[in-house]
Design a protein around this motif. Structure first.
Motif, PDB file in Angstrom:
ATOM      1  N   ARG A  39       0.866  -1.187   0.000  1.00 19.91           N
ATOM      2  CA  ARG A  39       0.000   0.000   0.000  1.00 19.91           C
ATOM      3  C   ARG A  39       0.898   1.230   0.000  1.00 19.91           C
ATOM      4  NH1 ARG A  39      -4.661   2.462  -0.855  1.00 19.91           N
ATOM      5  NH2 ARG A  39      -6.065   1.429   0.554  1.00 19.91           N
ATOM      6  N   ASP A  40       0.591   2.207  -0.855  1.00 18.58           N
ATOM      7  CA  ASP A  40       1.411   3.413  -0.987  1.00 18.58           C
ATOM      8  C   ASP A  40       0.921   4.518  -0.061  1.00 18.58           C
ATOM      9  OD1 ASP A  40       3.195   2.601  -3.136  1.00 18.58           O
ATOM     10  OD2 ASP A  40       1.378   2.535  -4.361  1.00 18.58           O
ATOM     11  N   TYR A  41       1.887   5.259   0.488  1.00 19.19           N
ATOM     12  CA  TYR A  41       1.586   6.339   1.423  1.00 19.19           C
ATOM     13  C   TYR A  41       2.439   7.566   1.139  1.00 19.19           C
ATOM     14  CZ  TYR A  41      -0.471   2.639   4.215  1.00 19.19           C
ATOM     15  OH  TYR A  41      -1.238   1.585   4.646  1.00 19.19           O
ATOM     16  N   LEU A  42       1.894   8.705   1.509  1.00 20.55           N
ATOM     17  CA  LEU A  42       2.669   9.929   1.595  1.00 20.55           C
ATOM     18  C   LEU A  42       2.960  10.126   3.071  1.00 20.55           C
ATOM     19  CD1 LEU A  42       3.809  12.625   0.494  1.00 20.55           C
ATOM     20  CD2 LEU A  42       1.554  13.603   0.938  1.00 20.55           C
ATOM     21  N   LEU A  43       4.222  10.252   3.418  1.00 15.93           N
ATOM     22  CA  LEU A  43       4.643  10.548   4.786  1.00 15.93           C
ATOM     23  C   LEU A  43       5.031  12.013   4.850  1.00 15.93           C
ATOM     24  CD1 LEU A  43       7.082   7.599   5.533  1.00 15.93           C
ATOM     25  CD2 LEU A  43       4.796   7.897   6.441  1.00 15.93           C
ATOM     26  N   GLU A  44       4.530  12.708   5.857  1.00 14.63           N
ATOM     27  CA  GLU A  44       4.888  14.105   6.064  1.00 14.63           C
ATOM     28  C   GLU A  44       5.228  14.296   7.535  1.00 14.63           C
ATOM     29  OE1 GLU A  44       2.293  16.877   3.388  1.00 14.63           O
ATOM     30  OE2 GLU A  44       1.021  15.295   4.218  1.00 14.63           O
ATOM     31  N   LEU A  45       6.384  14.840   7.803  1.00 12.10           N
ATOM     32  CA  LEU A  45       6.849  15.035   9.165  1.00 12.10           C
ATOM     33  C   LEU A  45       5.832  15.844   9.964  1.00 12.10           C
ATOM     34  CD1 LEU A  45       9.247  14.450  11.027  1.00 12.10           C
ATOM     35  CD2 LEU A  45      10.245  16.609  10.255  1.00 12.10           C
ATOM     36  N   LEU A  46       5.533  15.352  11.168  1.00 14.74           N
ATOM     37  CA  LEU A  46       4.594  16.025  12.066  1.00 14.74           C
ATOM     38  C   LEU A  46       5.311  16.547  13.303  1.00 14.74           C
ATOM     39  CD1 LEU A  46       1.692  16.765  12.906  1.00 14.74           C
ATOM     40  CD2 LEU A  46       1.479  14.440  13.824  1.00 14.74           C
ATOM     41  N   ASP A  47       6.263  15.752  13.817  1.00 16.07           N
ATOM     42  CA  ASP A  47       6.948  16.172  15.036  1.00 16.07           C
ATOM     43  C   ASP A  47       8.242  15.376  15.220  1.00 16.07           C
ATOM     44  OD1 ASP A  47       7.248  17.743  17.295  1.00 16.07           O
ATOM     45  OD2 ASP A  47       5.867  16.579  18.537  1.00 16.07           O
ATOM     46  N   ILE A  48       9.157  15.958  16.011  1.00 12.37           N
ATOM     47  CA  ILE A  48      10.426  15.331  16.369  1.00 12.37           C
ATOM     48  C   ILE A  48      10.637  15.530  17.865  1.00 12.37           C
ATOM     49  CG2 ILE A  48      12.938  15.385  16.095  1.00 12.37           C
ATOM     50  CD1 ILE A  48      12.549  16.534  13.317  1.00 12.37           C
ATOM     51  N   ASP A  49      11.072  14.475  18.539  1.00 11.45           N
ATOM     52  CA  ASP A  49      11.425  14.550  19.951  1.00 11.45           C
ATOM     53  C   ASP A  49      12.661  13.676  20.147  1.00 11.45           C
ATOM     54  OD1 ASP A  49      11.286  15.180  22.670  1.00 11.45           O
ATOM     55  OD2 ASP A  49       9.970  13.485  23.104  1.00 11.45           O
ATOM     56  N   ALA A  65       0.497   7.089  -7.204  1.00 11.90           N
ATOM     57  CA  ALA A  65       1.784   6.975  -6.514  1.00 11.90           C
ATOM     58  C   ALA A  65       2.859   6.430  -7.445  1.00 11.90           C
ATOM     59  CB  ALA A  65       1.643   6.087  -5.282  1.00 11.90           C
ATOM     60  N   ARG A  66       2.529   5.379  -8.185  1.00 14.15           N
ATOM     61  CA  ARG A  66       3.516   4.804  -9.128  1.00 14.15           C
ATOM     62  C   ARG A  66       3.919   5.825 -10.183  1.00 14.15           C
ATOM     63  NH1 ARG A  66       0.521   0.141  -8.506  1.00 14.15           N
ATOM     64  NH2 ARG A  66      -0.768   0.609 -10.304  1.00 14.15           N
ATOM     65  N   GLN A  67       2.935   6.538 -10.706  1.00  5.52           N
ATOM     66  CA  GLN A  67       3.219   7.534 -11.742  1.00  5.52           C
ATOM     67  C   GLN A  67       4.090   8.663 -11.190  1.00  5.52           C
ATOM     68  OE1 GLN A  67       2.272   7.250 -15.108  1.00  5.52           O
ATOM     69  NE2 GLN A  67       3.822   8.853 -15.257  1.00  5.52           N
ATOM     70  N   LEU A  68       3.782   9.110  -9.979  1.00  2.36           N
ATOM     71  CA  LEU A  68       4.571  10.177  -9.364  1.00  2.36           C
ATOM     72  C   LEU A  68       6.017   9.741  -9.157  1.00  2.36           C
ATOM     73  CD1 LEU A  68       4.851  12.953  -8.040  1.00  2.36           C
ATOM     74  CD2 LEU A  68       4.082  11.895  -5.899  1.00  2.36           C
TER      75      LEU A  68
END
Length: 138
Positions: A39-49, A65-68
């Motif tokens: 399954r394809d996902y877009l990950l976007e940073l939300l937080d760092i600790d 997703a494949r095309q991108l």
């Protein structure tokens, strides 16, 4: 377009990075896929600790997703084309109420956090990234 659901393999899970879109002390934004079901996902940073990281997780249409990934890997002489394609893929799917958390910043041993509502839509560079979200939710 109907909301796509994340797979159940993310508790604990592993994502395979297909294309890093942006980095800041590690992966900040990427196209990734589930190591079990692809399954394809877009990950976007939300937080760092410290070494922990949280990413917003948006399921993507597999064809888009494949095309991108193909287009980004192929390159273009138009400097704005890649950004426009990424924006179009993001805009086609509403933000998800699902977040994945990594204790060490890697894409392994991820913990899925289902929240009551979608996470902020601001670009990750506009977020505080001060560990507050992780201390409260993760």
């Amino acid at each position: 377009m109907p909301r796509l659901s994340p797979c159940e393999h993310l508790q604990p899970g592993r994502l395979e990075t297909r294309r890093v879109l942006d980095e800041w002390l590690g992966v900040a934004e990427a196209i990734a896929s589930c190591a079990v079901c692809s399954r394809d996902y877009l990950l976007e940073l939300l937080d760092i600790d410290d070494s922990r990281r949280a990413w917003r997780l948006t399921p993507l249409d597999p064809v888009a997703a494949r095309q991108l990934v193909h287009d980004l890997n192929s390159g273009s002489c138009d400097a704005n084309r890649a950004a426009a394609e990424v924006y179009a893929v993001k805009a086609a799917q509403p933000p998800s109420p699902v977040v994945v958390v990594s204790e060490d910043g890697s894409m392994e041993g991820l913990r899925r956090v289902d929240t009551a509502e979608a996470q902020p839509t601001a670009h990750w560079r506009e977020l505080s990234l001060d560990g507050g979200w992780l201390r409260q939710n993760g």
